[in-house]
Design an enzyme around this catalytic site. Structure first.
Site, PDB file in Angstrom:
ATOM      1  N   ASP A 150       7.514  -0.409   1.759  1.00 47.03           N
ATOM      2  CA  ASP A 150       8.497   0.106   0.826  1.00 47.03           C
ATOM      3  C   ASP A 150       7.790   0.142  -0.532  1.00 47.03           C
ATOM      4  OD1 ASP A 150      10.677   1.059  -0.475  1.00 47.03           O
ATOM      5  OD2 ASP A 150      12.104  -0.292   0.486  1.00 47.03           O
TER       6      ASP A 150
HETATM    7  C1  BGC Z   1      13.500   2.406  -1.150  1.00 42.44           C
HETATM    8  C2  BGC Z   1      13.020   3.223   0.032  1.00 42.44           C
HETATM    9  C3  BGC Z   1      12.533   4.556  -0.448  1.00 42.44           C
HETATM   10  C4  BGC Z   1      11.435   4.330  -1.460  1.00 42.44           C
HETATM   11  C5  BGC Z   1      10.841   5.592  -2.017  1.00 42.44           C
HETATM   12  C6  BGC Z   1      12.470   2.332  -2.238  1.00 42.44           C
HETATM   13  O1  BGC Z   1      12.987   1.764  -3.378  1.00 42.44           O
HETATM   14  O2  BGC Z   1      13.864   1.113  -0.728  1.00 42.44           O
HETATM   15  O3  BGC Z   1      14.041   3.357   0.973  1.00 42.44           O
HETATM   16  O4  BGC Z   1      12.114   5.330   0.629  1.00 42.44           O
HETATM   17  O5  BGC Z   1      11.954   3.596  -2.550  1.00 42.44           O
HETATM   18  O6  BGC Z   1      11.740   6.236  -2.839  1.00 42.44           O
END
Ligand code: BGC
Length: 727
Positions: free
Chosen positions: A259
């Site tokens: 993530d």
């Molecule tokens: C989220 C993810 C997301 C990523 C990219 C993170 O803060 O938890 O689900 O895909 O950001 O935007």
């Protein structure tokens, strides 16, 4: 040596795809080995981390393309700037907004999930994305979790059955799905550091099955690690979760992506299975200084350890092999289609999923459907009647090509009615991480709404939550179970002047409903995306007969939810640790086993017609390990309109050596019936799926004896029970 030189020359001259055509008889693995030989140490390391907010570098020297990613999971997000979270300002990046995944789960319809995946995959492909960051399958543990709307509910079986076709649909386009957030990111509060402790049994029975199905049945090409810790180690480099379970037991051959900002240590990331690092902040979590990519954990610090021999080269090669395999499946697959964007077919899929996922919770004296031919005054009250729900919410935000609001959908469908509207209450703009106050005056909004309500024949109160901080939004949890912005009070005032009031609930979570007995009808409509208003009007008018079923339980009060029954250590934790004290009793497993009646049960949803389960049987009465139980039932539409019912089969081990839930969903089937029509529905339950996870053996255990199979139309409404014997 000569051969190597020749091969690299070919790469340059012909480009990678032509070279592949020449060696197409060789297996993908051989091709990967050929490429790996050409790569320098620096090039390999570079492939393991971001070069911008949403891309990783290729190897320009060899014509190996970059990987481009996009959120996910309800539509393809607008282009984000190279190095900040700002929108890039493109004008060709608006998308079809599909319904949120709670709605998809509520359809209980795997074939719709496939359609959804295929359509969103086509959009991702058209937008030149190689990885779509979704779907999410974290289990609904508490109604306060700000991100439940992005997931598929509280039941591991339902989520497993729906995630697989979604992945297949996406990946048919040569775009990798990225199933997230592995694992136990079941709350947003303290998500960046909270350490989750739970039993192996809860892990294997409740929280892992949907990920396992994604890997083993969906053959997903990438997985996103979660922010939190599990048993003391961050999820993106967690020895147990990644090396042992994901890449060991499940033999996942794809890529583990972090993530954004979820990597914390070079050596752990290297050794415990992280393949691609994204979004790391070098001056604090997720807030990076410009172009800091070389400072990432899997960039220069990794290179240094590889050079010094502290980390073996084979560790790097394993990551690069996985990344190349993902590239072969996506960006280096010259046969993949070109994709499609915002075509009518995609909007039709969005509308179909939306209408099929809407759940009719209450319908006193046939309040719905409302006859569109009738001349009457309909008051549509509430901020959610006009508020955009594709803006906000965090990473799932969308720049939708269009978004039909509930008000405009109702206006278009009920042309003979006089539609009057009042906002009733208001909240501030949806801005990530901030609660902004409204500039409007609450008293005057309320007064205007009550006047409008008094004037109408029917009041449709369109309320619920929204995509702001502390609502249904990434980054933190809801602060209360009750409706925000004074809606309960407003609704009570409206009911004083007009009893003919129904609630159209727009939310991705259960909410408290103190007015439940006073309103005539309630429709749970989730976040429906581009076609929201049309789909709502489809249901309210009866053009579509509701067939959605709740993918999670609605408790009467927050304390009735399992996670909230054990004090702060269970939710939200003590700031450092959190213990899943309810263990395997999540959702309806808790309500049923503890005999705590929910307000609305898992699997529940009304129709405008009625069904009768006439009979049920199994193909045998005694089964052995490895057998498949064939359960069938005869169901009849005894009402006046065509409609669909979801038959659900719950199992119970009558006498077990451990505590087993009173009911566990093991099969379901959605069946469409015309009035007076009867159909036989057949479902299969592999006997092995009646096993529980035995912590002491660290394996699944099937105990001989009697099992009850309960066929119902919700987890609370069981129509037939069959007892079978397992030898
Ligand atoms: C989220 C993810 C997301 C990523 C990219 C993170 O803060 O938890 O689900 O895909 O950001 O935007």
């Amino acid at each position: 040596m000569k051969k190597i030189l020749f091969t690299s020359l070919l790469f340059v001259l012909l480009g990678v795809s032509q070279l592949f055509a020449q060696v197409e008889t060789k297996s993908i693995d051989n091709k990967i080995e050929e490429i790996i030989k050409q790569l320098t140490l620096k090039e390999k390391v570079a492939m393991c981390h971001a070069q911008s907010k949403f891309s990783t570098p290729g190897v320009p020297r060899l014509g190996i393309p970059e990987i481009w990613m996009s959120d996910g999971p309800h539509g393809v997000r607008a282009e984000i700037a190279w190095d900040t979270w700002d929108h890039a300002g493109w004008t060709n990046d608006s998308c079809t907004a599909f319904p949120a995944l709670t709605c998809l789960a509520a359809t209980f319809n795997p074939s719709l999930s496939y359609k959804y995946g295929k359509a969103i995959g086509e959009e991702a492909r058209y937008r030149k994305k190689d990885i779509l960051l979704g779907p999410g399958v974290n289990i609904y543990r508490t109604p306060l979790n700000g991100r439940n709307f992005e997931y598929m509910g509280e039941d591991p079986y339902l989520a497993s059955k729906l995630v697989v076709p979604y992945i297949k649909g996406v990946q048919e386009n040569g775009v990798a799905a990225c199933v997230k957030h592995y694992a136990l990111n079941n709350q947003e509060h303290w998500r960046n550091h909270i350490n989750v402790e739970l039993s192996d049994r809860a892990l294997y029975e409740i929280y892992l099955p949907a990920f396992k199905a994604a890997v083993l049945e969906g053959e997903v090409w990438s997985i996103m690690g979660a922010y939190n810790k599990i048993r003391g180690q961050f999820c993106c480099h967690n020895e147990l979760m990644v090396n042992k379970i994901l890449k060991g037991d499940w033999a996942f051959d794809g890529v583990l992506v972090t993530d954004w900002g979820a990597t914390h240590d070079t050596k752990e990331a290297a050794l415990y299975g992280l393949d691609i690092e994204m979004g790391t902040g070098t001056d604090g979590l997720t807030t990076s200084s410009k172009n800091a990519y070389d400072n990432y954990f899997l960039a220069n610090p990794f290179l240094k350890m590889l050079k010094s021999g502290e980390i073996e080269m084979s560790v790097l090669d394993d990551k690069v092999r996985r990344i190349l395999r993902l590239m072969m499946r996506t960006t280096m697959d010259s046969t993949r289609s070109f994709g499609k964007m915002t075509n009518q077919q995609h909007f039709d899929v969005a509308r179909e999923v939306a209408a099929e996922g809407i759940v009719l919770l209450k319908n006193d004296k046939g309040f719905f459907p409302i006859d569109p031919a009738k001349k009457q005054t309909i008051a549509v009250i509430g901020e959610n009647a006009t508020r955009s729900m594709t803006v906000g919410g965090g990473s799932s935000e969308l720049k939708a090509k269009h978004e039909i609001s509930p008000l405009s959908g109702i206006q278009k469908r009920f042309k003979n009615a006089r539609i009057i509207h009042a906002m009733g209450y208001s909240s501030g703009a949806s801005v990530y991480g901030q609660v902004l106050p409204t500039k409007l005056n609450a008293d005057s909004l309320k007064r205007a709404a009550i006047e409008v309500a008094a004037e109408a024949d029917i009041v449709l109160f369109v309320g619920g939550l929204n995509k702001s901080h502390h609502q249904d939004c990434e980054g933190d949890d809801r602060k209360q179970f009750a409706l925000p912005f004074g809606q309960d009070d407003l609704l009570n005032e409206i009911l004083k002047v007009n009893k003919n009031t129904a609630v159209i609930m727009v939310s991705g979570n259960a909410v408290e409903m103190p007015w439940v007995s006073k309103v005539k009808a309630i429709v749970q409509t989730w976040y429906l995306g581009s076609e929201a208003g049309h789909a709502i009007a489809d249901i309210l008018s009866g053009d579509v007969n509701p067939s959605g079923k709740l993918p999670f339980s609605f408790p009467v009060k927050l304390e009735d939810n399992a996670a909230h029954s054990f004090g702060e250590i269970s939710y939200p934790g003590d700031g450092t640790n959190q213990e899943y004290k309810e263990d395997i009793l999540v959702g309806y497993r808790w309500h049923d086993t503890k005999n705590i009646k929910p307000l609305y049960a898992f699997g529940y949803g009304l129709s405008y017609t009625s069904f009768k389960v006439l009979s049920a049987k199994t193909d045998k009465s005694t089964y052995k390990k490895g057998d498949v139980i064939k359960v069938s039932c005869e169901i009849k539409n005894i009402g006046k309109s065509s409609g669909a019912e979801v038959i659900q089969v719950y199992a119970n081990d009558v006498e077990a050596s451990v505590l087993r839930p009173l009911k566990e969903l093991k099969a379901f089937n959605k069946v469409m019936l015309n009035p007076e029509e009867t159909k036989i529905v057949t479902m299969e339950i592999p006997v092995n799926e009646l096993a529980f996870f035995d912590d002491s053996m660290m394996d699944w255990k099937l105990e001989a004896g009697q099992f009850k199979l309960m066929l119902g139309v919700s987890s609370q409404e069981i129509k037939k029970t069959i007892v079978v014997e397992i030898e």
